[in-house]
Design a protein around this motif. Structure first.
Motif, mmCIF file in Angstrom:
data_model
loop_
_atom_site.group_PDB
_atom_site.id
_atom_site.type_symbol
_atom_site.label_atom_id
_atom_site.label_comp_id
_atom_site.label_asym_id
_atom_site.label_seq_id
_atom_site.Cartn_x
_atom_site.Cartn_y
_atom_site.Cartn_z
ATOM 1 N N ALA A 134 0.816 -1.216 0.000
ATOM 2 C CA ALA A 134 0.000 0.000 0.000
ATOM 3 C C ALA A 134 0.850 1.266 0.000
ATOM 4 O O ALA A 134 0.426 2.306 -0.512
ATOM 5 N N GLN A 135 2.055 1.194 0.544
ATOM 6 C CA GLN A 135 2.932 2.362 0.619
ATOM 7 C C GLN A 135 4.014 2.362 -0.458
ATOM 8 O O GLN A 135 4.867 3.239 -0.483
ATOM 9 N N MET A 176 -9.803 -10.822 5.245
ATOM 10 C CA MET A 176 -10.449 -9.508 5.300
ATOM 11 C C MET A 176 -9.433 -8.373 5.408
ATOM 12 O O MET A 176 -9.473 -7.414 4.625
ATOM 13 N N ARG A 177 -8.524 -8.455 6.355
ATOM 14 C CA ARG A 177 -7.579 -7.348 6.578
ATOM 15 C C ARG A 177 -6.661 -7.140 5.373
ATOM 16 O O ARG A 177 -6.351 -6.006 5.013
ATOM 17 N N THR A 178 -6.224 -8.228 4.752
ATOM 18 C CA THR A 178 -5.330 -8.120 3.595
ATOM 19 C C THR A 178 -6.022 -7.417 2.446
ATOM 20 O O THR A 178 -5.488 -6.470 1.858
ATOM 21 N N HIS A 179 -7.228 -7.871 2.120
ATOM 22 C CA HIS A 179 -7.972 -7.233 1.030
ATOM 23 C C HIS A 179 -8.266 -5.770 1.340
ATOM 24 O O HIS A 179 -8.200 -4.912 0.459
ATOM 25 N N LEU A 180 -8.614 -5.493 2.586
ATOM 26 C CA LEU A 180 -8.969 -4.118 2.957
ATOM 27 C C LEU A 180 -7.769 -3.183 2.853
ATOM 28 O O LEU A 180 -7.909 -2.045 2.379
ATOM 29 N N ALA A 226 -5.791 1.385 -0.348
ATOM 30 C CA ALA A 226 -4.666 2.019 -1.049
ATOM 31 C C ALA A 226 -4.916 2.117 -2.553
ATOM 32 O O ALA A 226 -4.083 2.658 -3.283
ATOM 33 N N GLY A 227 -6.053 1.589 -3.009
ATOM 34 C CA GLY A 227 -6.377 1.651 -4.436
ATOM 35 C C GLY A 227 -5.589 0.676 -5.290
ATOM 36 O O GLY A 227 -5.468 0.855 -6.500
#
Length: 196
Positions: free
Chosen positions: A120-121, A141-145, A150-151
């Motif tokens: 994401a960064q 869930m957390r990975t996909h989110l 982050a688009g």
């Protein structure tokens, strides 16, 4: 130039557990006396090789129609991994990769949420895998989110048999389901240095 079709067939690929199986119904048939052949396909947007838009896990995320087309086409790195990548793994890997990364793991290439945070960064615009999901089963869930917020576009359920590690041009445009959270695509890797 050599083209690798890295897409799975929608009608013959086993769906993700709990998703409906696709069906094709013949509506008209020349063999049965009709003037033309015509069929109807019913499917989940996540069947076989497909793009997950951020909207899949983030209600405020972009839909398929809201993603820049340039995300689906461009320089890409294919890397073989075995198992689940952590944030530390991604920190080591990403400096050697283009803005699109495909994980080749024989159906066993996943990310944890810490790996997704690093991605994401990083400026990566697309992450792909030959697994049915980019996320490890224990961290779905957390990975996909993390990726969604982050688009980062997710390309899942690829067919990478016979594809070597290295740099390619990726072409993976989803079909135009503008308001959908996902869409099937025909993903192709182009090796400019091989073939004719």
């Amino acid at each position: 130039m050599l083209l690798y079709d890295i897409s799975r067939d929608i009608l013959t690929t086993e769906p993700y557990e709990g998703d409906p199986a696709p069906t094709m119904t013949i509506l008209n048939s020349i063999e049965k006396g009709d003037a033309y052949n015509m069929s109807q396909v019913t499917m989940c947007t996540h069947n076989a090789t497909h793009i997950d838009a951020p909207k899949h896990f983030d209600e405020d995320g972009a839909t398929i129609g809201g993603i820049r087309l340039s995300h689906f086409y461009g320089k890409c790195t294919v890397v073989t991994i075995d198992g689940v990548l952590t944030g530390e793994d991604m920190e080591e890997l990403l400096p050697h990769c283009k803005k699109r990364l495909i994980l080749h793991g024989g159906g066993n290439a996943y990310l944890t949420s810490s790996a997704a945070q690093v991605i994401a960064q990083s400026g990566l615009v697309l992450i792909g895998t030959d697994s049915v999901s980019i996320a490890a089963p224990f961290d779905e869930m957390r990975t996909h989110l993390e990726l969604a917020r982050a688009g980062v576009v997710v390309l899942e359920n690829l067919f990478l048999e016979g594809v070597s590690d290295g740099e390619y041009t990726l072409c993976a445009f989803p079909i135009k389901l503008s308001n959908a959270e996902a869409a099937p695509c025909r993903a192709v890797l182009i090796d400019q240095g091989k073939g004719i």
